[in-house]
Each structure stands twice: as structure tokens, then as C-alpha cells.
Design a protein around this motif. Structure first.
Motif, PDB file in Angstrom:
ATOM      1  N   PRO A 215      -2.660 -12.084  14.413  1.00 25.89           N
ATOM      2  CA  PRO A 215      -2.880 -10.843  15.151  1.00 25.89           C
ATOM      3  C   PRO A 215      -3.432  -9.745  14.242  1.00 25.89           C
ATOM      4  O   PRO A 215      -3.312  -9.813  13.023  1.00 25.89           O
ATOM      5  CB  PRO A 215      -1.488 -10.473  15.668  1.00 25.89           C
ATOM      6  CG  PRO A 215      -0.543 -11.242  14.833  1.00 25.89           C
ATOM      7  CD  PRO A 215      -1.242 -12.474  14.368  1.00 25.89           C
ATOM      8  N   SER A 216      -4.008  -8.769  14.896  1.00 23.16           N
ATOM      9  CA  SER A 216      -4.568  -7.647  14.154  1.00 23.16           C
ATOM     10  C   SER A 216      -3.472  -6.951  13.357  1.00 23.16           C
ATOM     11  O   SER A 216      -2.369  -6.730  13.858  1.00 23.16           O
ATOM     12  CB  SER A 216      -5.202  -6.678  15.149  1.00 23.16           C
ATOM     13  OG  SER A 216      -5.865  -5.668  14.458  1.00 23.16           O
ATOM     14  N   GLY A 217      -3.767  -6.643  12.106  1.00 20.75           N
ATOM     15  CA  GLY A 217      -2.799  -5.960  11.270  1.00 20.75           C
ATOM     16  C   GLY A 217      -1.857  -6.890  10.545  1.00 20.75           C
ATOM     17  O   GLY A 217      -0.982  -6.445   9.806  1.00 20.75           O
ATOM     18  N   SER A 218      -2.049  -8.196  10.696  1.00 19.49           N
ATOM     19  CA  SER A 218      -1.138  -9.134  10.045  1.00 19.49           C
ATOM     20  C   SER A 218      -1.442  -9.300   8.561  1.00 19.49           C
ATOM     21  O   SER A 218      -0.677  -9.915   7.824  1.00 19.49           O
ATOM     22  CB  SER A 218      -1.200 -10.484  10.757  1.00 19.49           C
ATOM     23  OG  SER A 218      -2.529 -10.964  10.771  1.00 19.49           O
ATOM     24  N   GLY A 219      -2.582  -8.777   8.134  1.00 20.31           N
ATOM     25  CA  GLY A 219      -2.872  -8.820   6.690  1.00 20.31           C
ATOM     26  C   GLY A 219      -3.922  -9.827   6.286  1.00 20.31           C
ATOM     27  O   GLY A 219      -4.073 -10.126   5.097  1.00 20.31           O
ATOM     28  N   LYS A 220      -4.702 -10.331   7.248  1.00 22.45           N
ATOM     29  CA  LYS A 220      -5.716 -11.354   6.939  1.00 22.45           C
ATOM     30  C   LYS A 220      -6.789 -10.819   5.980  1.00 22.45           C
ATOM     31  O   LYS A 220      -7.078 -11.436   4.954  1.00 22.45           O
ATOM     32  CB  LYS A 220      -6.397 -11.836   8.237  1.00 22.45           C
ATOM     33  CG  LYS A 220      -5.436 -12.329   9.295  1.00 22.45           C
ATOM     34  CD  LYS A 220      -6.170 -12.804  10.522  1.00 22.45           C
ATOM     35  CE  LYS A 220      -6.942 -11.706  11.262  1.00 22.45           C
ATOM     36  NZ  LYS A 220      -6.082 -10.680  11.890  1.00 22.45           N
ATOM     37  N   SER A 221      -7.357  -9.670   6.363  1.00 22.79           N
ATOM     38  CA  SER A 221      -8.423  -9.103   5.521  1.00 22.79           C
ATOM     39  C   SER A 221      -7.882  -8.744   4.141  1.00 22.79           C
ATOM     40  O   SER A 221      -8.534  -8.979   3.118  1.00 22.79           O
ATOM     41  CB  SER A 221      -9.000  -7.855   6.176  1.00 22.79           C
ATOM     42  OG  SER A 221      -9.612  -8.190   7.386  1.00 22.79           O
ATOM     43  N   THR A 222      -6.684  -8.163   4.145  1.00 22.21           N
ATOM     44  CA  THR A 222      -6.077  -7.797   2.865  1.00 22.21           C
ATOM     45  C   THR A 222      -5.936  -9.023   1.974  1.00 22.21           C
ATOM     46  O   THR A 222      -6.296  -8.986   0.785  1.00 22.21           O
ATOM     47  CB  THR A 222      -4.701  -7.147   3.099  1.00 22.21           C
ATOM     48  OG1 THR A 222      -4.865  -6.061   4.019  1.00 22.21           O
ATOM     49  CG2 THR A 222      -4.108  -6.629   1.812  1.00 22.21           C
TER      50      THR A 222
ATOM     51  N   GLU B 106     -14.285 -12.484   9.393  1.00 23.19           N
ATOM     52  CA  GLU B 106     -14.814 -12.421  10.759  1.00 23.19           C
ATOM     53  C   GLU B 106     -16.338 -12.439  10.794  1.00 23.19           C
ATOM     54  O   GLU B 106     -16.969 -11.497  11.291  1.00 23.19           O
ATOM     55  CB  GLU B 106     -14.273 -11.171  11.474  1.00 23.19           C
ATOM     56  CG  GLU B 106     -12.753 -11.164  11.509  1.00 23.19           C
ATOM     57  CD  GLU B 106     -12.203 -10.049  12.379  1.00 23.19           C
ATOM     58  OE1 GLU B 106     -12.753  -9.827  13.464  1.00 23.19           O
ATOM     59  OE2 GLU B 106     -11.217  -9.413  11.951  1.00 23.19           O
TER      60      GLU B 106
ATOM     61  N   LEU C 206       1.705   4.722   1.252  1.00 26.43           N
ATOM     62  CA  LEU C 206       1.322   5.609   2.349  1.00 26.43           C
ATOM     63  C   LEU C 206       2.190   6.847   2.194  1.00 26.43           C
ATOM     64  O   LEU C 206       3.364   6.828   2.521  1.00 26.43           O
ATOM     65  CB  LEU C 206       1.549   4.904   3.696  1.00 26.43           C
ATOM     66  CG  LEU C 206       0.538   5.290   4.773  1.00 26.43           C
ATOM     67  CD1 LEU C 206      -0.859   4.818   4.393  1.00 26.43           C
ATOM     68  CD2 LEU C 206       0.937   4.703   6.119  1.00 26.43           C
TER      69      LEU C 206
ATOM     70  N   HIS D  55     -10.855 -14.515  14.733  1.00 26.99           N
ATOM     71  CA  HIS D  55     -10.004 -14.313  15.906  1.00 26.99           C
ATOM     72  C   HIS D  55     -10.304 -15.358  16.971  1.00 26.99           C
ATOM     73  O   HIS D  55      -9.602 -15.463  17.961  1.00 26.99           O
ATOM     74  CB  HIS D  55     -10.252 -12.921  16.504  1.00 26.99           C
ATOM     75  CG  HIS D  55      -9.528 -11.836  15.799  1.00 26.99           C
ATOM     76  ND1 HIS D  55      -8.157 -11.751  15.804  1.00 26.99           N
ATOM     77  CD2 HIS D  55      -9.964 -10.800  15.047  1.00 26.99           C
ATOM     78  CE1 HIS D  55      -7.786 -10.703  15.097  1.00 26.99           C
ATOM     79  NE2 HIS D  55      -8.867 -10.107  14.612  1.00 26.99           N
TER      80      HIS D  55
ATOM     81  N   ILE E 117       2.368  -5.165   2.916  1.00 29.81           N
ATOM     82  CA  ILE E 117       1.404  -5.798   3.829  1.00 29.81           C
ATOM     83  C   ILE E 117       1.439  -7.305   3.639  1.00 29.81           C
ATOM     84  O   ILE E 117       1.525  -8.066   4.603  1.00 29.81           O
ATOM     85  CB  ILE E 117      -0.005  -5.250   3.588  1.00 29.81           C
ATOM     86  CG1 ILE E 117      -0.019  -3.722   3.762  1.00 29.81           C
ATOM     87  CG2 ILE E 117      -1.011  -5.905   4.532  1.00 29.81           C
ATOM     88  CD1 ILE E 117       0.419  -3.229   5.126  1.00 29.81           C
TER      89      ILE E 117
ATOM     90  N   PHE F 225       0.858  -1.184   0.000  1.00 28.81           N
ATOM     91  CA  PHE F 225       0.000   0.000   0.000  1.00 28.81           C
ATOM     92  C   PHE F 225       0.886   1.223   0.000  1.00 28.81           C
ATOM     93  O   PHE F 225       1.912   1.245   0.681  1.00 28.81           O
ATOM     94  CB  PHE F 225      -0.904   0.028   1.231  1.00 28.81           C
ATOM     95  CG  PHE F 225      -2.095  -0.884   1.114  1.00 28.81           C
ATOM     96  CD1 PHE F 225      -3.098  -0.622   0.192  1.00 28.81           C
ATOM     97  CD2 PHE F 225      -2.200  -2.002   1.929  1.00 28.81           C
ATOM     98  CE1 PHE F 225      -4.191  -1.464   0.091  1.00 28.81           C
ATOM     99  CE2 PHE F 225      -3.300  -2.844   1.825  1.00 28.81           C
ATOM    100  CZ  PHE F 225      -4.295  -2.577   0.909  1.00 28.81           C
TER     101      PHE F 225
HETATM  102  N1  LIG Z   1      -6.240   0.631   1.817  1.00 26.71           N
HETATM  103  C1  LIG Z   1      -5.177   0.604   2.642  1.00 26.71           C
HETATM  104  N2  LIG Z   1      -4.243   1.569   2.554  1.00 26.71           N
HETATM  105  C2  LIG Z   1      -3.170   1.578   3.373  1.00 26.71           C
HETATM  106  N3  LIG Z   1      -2.968   0.633   4.288  1.00 26.71           N
HETATM  107  C3  LIG Z   1      -3.857  -0.376   4.444  1.00 26.71           C
HETATM  108  C4  LIG Z   1      -5.011  -0.429   3.624  1.00 26.71           C
HETATM  109  N4  LIG Z   1      -5.740  -1.530   3.977  1.00 26.71           N
HETATM  110  C5  LIG Z   1      -5.029  -2.112   4.977  1.00 26.71           C
HETATM  111  N5  LIG Z   1      -3.932  -1.428   5.259  1.00 26.71           N
HETATM  112  C6  LIG Z   1      -2.951  -1.758   6.252  1.00 26.71           C
HETATM  113  O1  LIG Z   1      -2.583  -3.127   6.083  1.00 26.71           O
HETATM  114  C7  LIG Z   1      -2.387  -3.727   7.313  1.00 26.71           C
HETATM  115  C8  LIG Z   1      -3.178  -5.024   7.383  1.00 26.71           C
HETATM  116  O2  LIG Z   1      -4.529  -4.724   7.407  1.00 26.71           O
HETATM  117  P1  LIG Z   1      -5.642  -5.851   7.414  1.00 26.71           P
HETATM  118  O3  LIG Z   1      -6.944  -5.200   7.455  1.00 26.71           O
HETATM  119  O4  LIG Z   1      -5.360  -6.816   6.346  1.00 26.71           O
HETATM  120  O5  LIG Z   1      -5.322  -6.542   8.838  1.00 26.71           O
HETATM  121  P2  LIG Z   1      -6.126  -7.701   9.540  1.00 26.71           P
HETATM  122  O6  LIG Z   1      -5.158  -8.781   9.696  1.00 26.71           O
HETATM  123  O7  LIG Z   1      -7.364  -7.979   8.840  1.00 26.71           O
HETATM  124  O8  LIG Z   1      -6.415  -7.026  10.945  1.00 26.71           O
HETATM  125  P3  LIG Z   1      -7.720  -7.179  11.845  1.00 26.71           P
HETATM  126  O9  LIG Z   1      -7.596  -8.475  12.525  1.00 26.71           O
HETATM  127  O10 LIG Z   1      -7.584  -6.025  12.801  1.00 26.71           O
HETATM  128  O11 LIG Z   1      -8.880  -7.059  10.951  1.00 26.71           O
HETATM  129  C9  LIG Z   1      -2.779  -2.737   8.377  1.00 26.71           C
HETATM  130  O12 LIG Z   1      -1.615  -2.212   8.975  1.00 26.71           O
HETATM  131  C10 LIG Z   1      -3.520  -1.673   7.658  1.00 26.71           C
HETATM  132  O13 LIG Z   1      -3.244  -0.412   8.218  1.00 26.71           O
END
Ligand SMILES: Nc1ncnc2c1ncn2[C@@H]1O[C@H](COP(=O)(O)OP(=O)(O)OP(=O)(O)O)[C@@H](O)[C@H]1O
Ligand SMILES: [Mg+2]
Lengths: 240, 415
Positions: free
Chosen positions: A54-61, A182, A28, A215, A35, A26
Motif C-alpha cells: 500500500p501507499s506509504g508502506s516504504g517501497k520507494s524509501t 513504478e 519530522l 501497484h 519508515i 525520518f
Molecule cells: N524525506 C522524507 N522525510 C520525511 N518523511 C518521508 C520522507 N520520504 C518519505 N517519507 C515518508 O515515508 C513514508 C513512506 O514513503 P514512501 O515514498 O517510501 O512510500 P511508498 O511505499 O513508496 O508509497 P507510494 O506507493 O505512495 O509511492 C511516507 O509516510 C512518507 O511520508
């Protein structure tokens, strides 16, 4: 299940989803932040995969890239014989319409539409006739046990009920793959268990492939594969 | 429906109805003036005069008139040969006649035409019939012939006689004309006229004249002036050319003018007025157009707002399989509907307004049979409907493309 990756690729077992060296950056400001840092993963048809980390590990991405909602920076995704990573936006729309269902933590229902209309909407874009749309929407609501609430707007439903509507919406096209981010995140443990039971049942009965970000370690007991992510990489992959 | 959408539709309604009403007023003005003028002498009748400058030359006594054509029987024969001409007749006038009806005296003037072609001319009788070709003494009365202007002090009064011209049909009336002979004595001649019919109003001189046989009028003229008419050399002062229909008027006019006669037709006036009215309509339509342009901006604004508001919805739709064109068409359809509904309501409102305008104008201006100030044609209605739908569609294009190109994930995350 002790086949090696090589055996799978030779085709003794059909690989349904294949992810190779997947990167996602991404921007920034001027900086690129990585990510996803090179994910490799194989999923077979009918598997139920739990994605933890963990949160922020990139699962949703990862899930969004998998579903074609966000383009990858580099790497390859094959679903069946479709090259997701190389498809144009319109092709991705068609692909999602026919092969993919999404379930979100925040349900993402359209607030002005009834439960039935929300479910039927997915069929509208597939060009299904109105009467058939209604019939199939009711069938899908039957599966999630919400036929008696089909005339209700989302605001008139509980969180669990809303999530069941969104599951019905994901099911109505009979997709081969359902991606869930989730799905029980906003629900209490009793309702979460109900929802997971239902997902498990669908997985068994319809042989649909599920990838579920969660989670809650409890939900992993339904899954055939549990993946732990850490800092944009797969840390462990356990088949069970 | 959202209040905002209703306001936007009202904008389109105002725009559409102002265009329709504005143009309808242009139409109405044109229609009423055209109707008025068409009444004055049939549009299919041309009045031909000896070229005015040639008359000037003869009166100057140069004696050389051959180079200017004379409106005589040869010329009339030639005009008859022109394509599209139905009938040509010379016209001779006699004024100063008096008739007595019901012990009242009425001054009349006679208009002599060729009875041989009377059947083909656009003179229609409201009652009775036209005289035959050989009815020397038969006449048709103009409808206002028994209406006389009486001057009482400063005011002019229109008095209508008790007797209607229709009552005289079938009767013989006697007309007297006077002349002063060489000895300065007054002589009176009485002529019996048989009334066969009453002429439909033409709006012109005919209404106040008696249509008579050309031969009879010439005879009376010769008695009054004491001179033989020399048609061959001097020509008639006027001839009437009747043509098939209004489409050939201009072609016939050109040909007669080529014979160096002066032609006067209603069509010429209508043509020149047509362009004036076209200008008027463009101007009035333009005023309405500005109103619709404002409405157009309203639609763009409403659609843009609606897309902001529904960003999440758009995202959801894209996630569950809506294509770019699905989303785009959805919003274009919506804005087209705004235009179409606005157009339909606008048409209804302008039809009502048009009736009201005519009623109110009729109330102030008066006149029997109502007044046409505003006139809405079916073409105008269709144009307004298509135009308003088109305005809606075009206004929607940009916002719709914007909506369709939203990133599904960003959209779904927005609240
Ligand atoms: N559109 C975006 N632009 C910039 N950074 C992003 C974007 N989407 C996600 N991120 C960053 O990518 C990282 C991973 O985000 P993601 O949502 O994949 O985490 P996650 O594992 O799903 O966390 P959670 O468990 O909290 O949902 C985060 O640090 C987030 O700030
Ligand atoms: Mg997440």
C-alpha cells in the motif's frame, strides 16, 4: 526453488543483493518516524523482483536506500561485494555509474536535451569518448525501439516514449542491477504491458537483475520473486 | 544562451572594459609625457653644472674655492673614467651672432662642443653629416634656426623663412658678432662657417642653436669679452655627459653627484613621474575594479539562480553517476566561461573605445600624427583576460560547491 537461506549463504547459489535488518527513520520535527523497520532480503543475480504494498508502506524509501540515494539509519546492504551502507557519497556515485541503473515513474529526463543526449549523459560522467558515447546511446535507443526519435526533446515525446528513453539511459552503462520505481505508473495498460515486456526481455537476454516497485498486480507475472511490504516490513516473499 | 546569462556577461564586459580603458588612459598619459620628455635632449645625455653653491662662494670673493670642485678639464677626464660613460664634452655658449640668409638677418647663438667626441654623442643629423674632429669652422644647424619670432602688435607670430636649413648644407655662411671696445666704439667681426648638416630635433636649446667647434666658440668669446678664458680656475659652466644607455643613467648620475657637481637628466624627471603615474593607474584601475566587483556579484547571482533552476537536473545527473566534482566543475566551468567571454568582448570593446578616444582627442587637441590619450599594451590585454576569467571562476566556486552538495533525491524531487 526450495533452498533455505542457510544454503544460499553457504554459496550454493550466489546471493547478489543482501539486506540485513535495514532501518530507516525520518526526522519530522523533533520526532523520529520509523519508515523501514528491519528489512531482511536476499536477491540472486538475474532475478526480477516485484515490490508491492500500500501507499506509504516504504517501497520507494527501500528502493532509494538500496540504490544509495538515501543513507540507512541502521542495518546492512551488500551488493555483490560492495558494502553500500558504509560507502561515502562519492564512492556511491562511482558505484551507481558502474553497477546501477534507475528508472522513475516520472521519467526524470533533462528537458533541454534530446533523447540521444539524455541517454549519452550517463556515459559522459563515466569518461567515455564522445563518438563512442553517441554510438552506445544509439544502440541503447535501438533496444527500446526509439532510434527514429533520438533527436527529439522529452516534451516532444509521449509518456511511454519518455519512459523508454529513461530505460535506454538506465541500460546504456550495461549495469548489473536496475532499480525501477513504478516504471509504468503513468502509462496506460497497453503501454505498460509493452514496457514490462521489454524489461522482461532485457532481464532474460542480459541477465540483469531488476527490482521493480509497482501497484499493478499484472506486472508481477513477469517476476521471479514477489514481495509484499506493509508498514515498513516485508509481509510476504513469494518465489515463482 | 539565456537572457540572464547575456546580461551577466554584459556586466563583466563593462567591468573589464572600464578597467582597460581607465588603465590605458593612465598608460597613455604616461606614454605621451615620457615621449615628449625623451624628445627634449636624449635620455642618455646628462647635463652637468658646477655646483651652484660653489659658484656663489667664488662670487662672494672668499678666494677659497679649492674645497669645491671646479668643472675643468681634470673633472671632465675623471667623468670619462666612470663606467658606462661614452663621451664628455664641455659646453661654451656664444650669443648675439647674426647671419644673413637670402637677404634676411637671423640672430643665432652658438653652442660649442668638443668635436673630438662629437661622433660619440647622441647628436644625429637629419641630413648632411657631422663635422670631423679637426673641422675648426664647420657647424651643424639646429632645425629651427631660421624660424624667427616676430612681434606684430599684441600677437606673436612664427614666421618660417623660405630657405630651409637643409638648403645651406655644403655652403659657407658668414656670421657677424659685435663688441664695444675700450673707447666705446663698436667693432664687428665676421666669421665664416661651413654648414655640414642639420641636427635632428632634440626639443631643447639645440634646435635654435648652431653647434660649433668648442675651440672656435672659445676664440670668439675671448674676442667679444676681451678676456682669456681661465678654464683651469673657473671651470666650464656646463658639460654634457653621454652614457651607453638608459640603464646606466642613474648609476652615472650618482657618481657625478659624488664629485659634487649638479646633474640634470631627463631620467630623474621620468623616474619621479613614473611613481605619479603608477598612483594614477592604481586609482583609475580601482574605479574599473569596482565595476568588475559589481559584475562579480552578478555572476554569483546568475549562477545561484541557475542552480535553483537546474536543481532537478543536478539531481538526475547525480543519480545517473555524476560525482561531486563532476557537478562542481560543470558549474565552475560555466561561470569561468561567463568571465572569459565577458573579458574577450570587453577587450574588443576597449580597443575600439581606445581608438575612438584618441581620434576624438586628436580632433579637439589637434597636433600632427595623432594624440595618445589611451594606450593599451599587450600586457594589459593579457591581464584583463586572465583577471576576468579568474573573477568568473572565483564567483562560481561557492554556488558550484552548493550545487555539488545537493542531496540527489531531494534535488530530483524538486520541480
Ligand atoms: N524525506 C522524507 N522525510 C520525511 N518523511 C518521508 C520522507 N520520504 C518519505 N517519507 C515518508 O515515508 C513514508 C513512506 O514513503 P514512501 O515514498 O517510501 O512510500 P511508498 O511505499 O513508496 O508509497 P507510494 O506507493 O505512495 O509511492 C511516507 O509516510 C512518507 O511520508
Ligand atoms: Mg513510492
Amino acid at each position: 526453488m526450495v533452498e533455505t537461506r542457510e544454503q544460499k549463504e553457504r554459496g550454493s547459489i550466489k546471493i547478489f543483493i543482501q539486506v540485513r535488518d535495514l532501518h530507516k527513520d525520518f526526522k519530522l520535527g523533533k520526532e523520529d518516524i520509523n519508515i523501514l523497520k528491519g528489512i531482511n532480503l536476499d536477491i540472486e543475480q538475474g532475478e526480477m523482483v516485484a515490490l508491492l504494498g500500500p501507499s506509504g508502506s516504504g517501497k520507494s524509501t527501500f528502493l532509494n536506500v538500496l540504490g544509495g540515494l538515501v543513507p540507512p539509519t541502521s542495518g546492512d546492504i551488500m551488493i555483490r561485494d560492495y558494502h553500500i551502507s558504509e560507502m561515502l557519497e562519492n564512492e556511491l556515485c562511482l558505484f551507481r555509474r558502474e553497477h546501477l541503473g534507475f528508472i522513475f515513474q516520472s521519467y526524470n529526463l533533462i528537458s533541454t536535451m534530446t533523447a540521444m543526449e539524455n541517454v549519452a549523459l550517463a556515459l559522459t560522467f563515466a569518461g567515455v569518448k564522445k563518438e563512442i558515447r553517441k554510438k552506445r546511446a544509439i544502440e541503447a535507443l535501438e533496444v527500446v525501439g526509439l532510434v527514429d526519435r533520438m533527436g527529439h526533446k522529452p516534451s516532444e515525446l509521449s509518456g511511454g516514449q519518455q519512459q523508454r528513453v529513461s530505460i535506454a539511459r538506465a541500460l546504456v552503462n550495461h549495469p548489473e542491477i536496475i532499480l525501477a520505481d513504478e516504471p509504468t505508473g503513468n502509462l496506460d495498460s497497453k503501454t505498460s504491458a509493452d514496457i514490462m515486456e521489454m524489461i522482461y526481455r532485457l532481464n532474460r537476454e542480459e541477465n540483469q537483475t531488476f527490482v521493480i516497485v509497482t501497484h499493478d498486480p499484472d506486472t508481477t507475472k513477469y517476476c521471479t520473486k514477489v514481495i509484499h511490504m506493509q508498514d515498513g516490513l516485508i509481509e510476504s516473499e513469494v518465489n515463482q | 544562451m539565456k537572457f540572464r546569462t547575456i546580461l551577466t556577461i554584459i556586466g563583466v564586459v563593462i567591468g573589464t572594459s572600464s578597467i582597460i580603458v581607465m588603465v590605458s588612459i593612465g598608460n597613455g598619459a604616461q606614454k605621451s609625457i615620457t615621449d615628449e620628455l625623451s624628445g627634449i635632449g636624449s635620455v642618455t645625455t646628462l647635463q652637468v653644472y658646477q655646483d651652484l653653491s660653489s659658484m656663489g662662494m667664488t662670487s662672494m670673493g672668499s678666494g677659497k674655492t679649492e674645497d669645491k670642485p671646479i668643472l675643468n678639464d681634470d673633472a671632465i677626464k675623471d667623468m670619462k673614467k666612470i663606467d658606462g660613460v661614452v663621451a664628455v664634452t664641455p659646453v661654451v655658449n656664444l650669443s648675439g651672432g647674426e647671419i644673413e640668409v637670402d637677404r634676411e638677418q637671423y640672430g643665432v647663438s652658438l653652442m660649442g662642443v668638443d668635436y673630438g667626441v662629437l661622433e660619440d654623442m647622441r647628436y644625429e643629423t637629419t641630413s648632411g653629416k657631422k663635422p670631423g674632429a679637426n673641422d675648426e669652422n664647420s657647424v651643424i644647424l639646429g632645425k629651427d634656426i631660421l624660424t624667427s619670432l616676430t612681434y606684430t602688435g599684441a600677437s606673436t607670430q612664427l614666421t618660417e623663412s623660405e630657405v630651409k636649413p637643409e638648403d645651406l648644407i655644403g655652403q659657407n655662411i658668414s656670421m657677424t658678432i659685435k663688441r664695444t671696445n675700450a673707447n666705446g666704439e663698436e667693432e664687428i667681426k665676421t666669421q665664416k662657417l661651413k654648414v655640414t648638416g642639420v641636427l635632428e630635433s632634440t626639443g631643447g636649446n639645440e634646435d635654435y642653436s648652431v653647434i660649433a667647434n668648442y675651440n672656435l666658440v672659445t676664440e670668439l668669446n675671448e674676442w667679444q669679452t676681451g678676456k682669456k678664458a681661465n678654464v683651469k680656475k673657473q671651470g666650464y659652466t656646463q658639460a654634457l655627459v653621454t652614457v651607453e644607455d638608459s640603464t646606466v643613467v642613474n648609476a652615472v648620475t650618482t657618481e657625478v653627484e659624488a664629485m659634487e657637481f649638479t646633474v640634470f637628466s631627463m631620467q630623474q624627471i621620468l623616474d619621479s613621474m613614473g611613481s605619479v603615474f603608477q598612483m594614477l593607474q592604481i586609482l583609475l584601475g580601482g574605479i574599473g575594479g569596482v565595476a568588475l566587483l559589481v559584475a562579480c556579484i552578478g555572476i554569483v547571482n546568475t549562477m545561484t539562480m541557475s542552480i535553483y533552476e537546474r536543481t532537478k537536473e543536478i539531481g538526475i545527473m547525480k543519480v545517473i553517476g555524476a560525482s561531486i566534482s563532476d557537478i562542481r566543475n560543470m558549474f565552475i566551468a560555466e561561470s569561468t566561461m561567463i568571465g572569459l567571454i565577458g573579458g574577450l568582448v570587453g577587450i574588443v570593446i576597449s580597443l575600439v573605445l581606445s581608438v575612438l578616444i584618441n581620434l576624438i582627442a586628436g580632433f579637439f587637441i589637434g597636433g600632427e600624427g595623432g594624440v595618445t590619450i589611451s594606450f593599451i599594451t599587450p600586457g594589459l590585454v593579457i591581464f584583463a583576460l586572465v583577471f576576468s576569467a579568474l573573477v568568473g571562476l572565483l564567483s562560481g566556486v561557492r554556488p558550484a560547491i552548493k550545487a555539488a552538495n545537493l542531496s540527489s533525491l531531494d534535488a530530483i524531487r524538486s520541480e
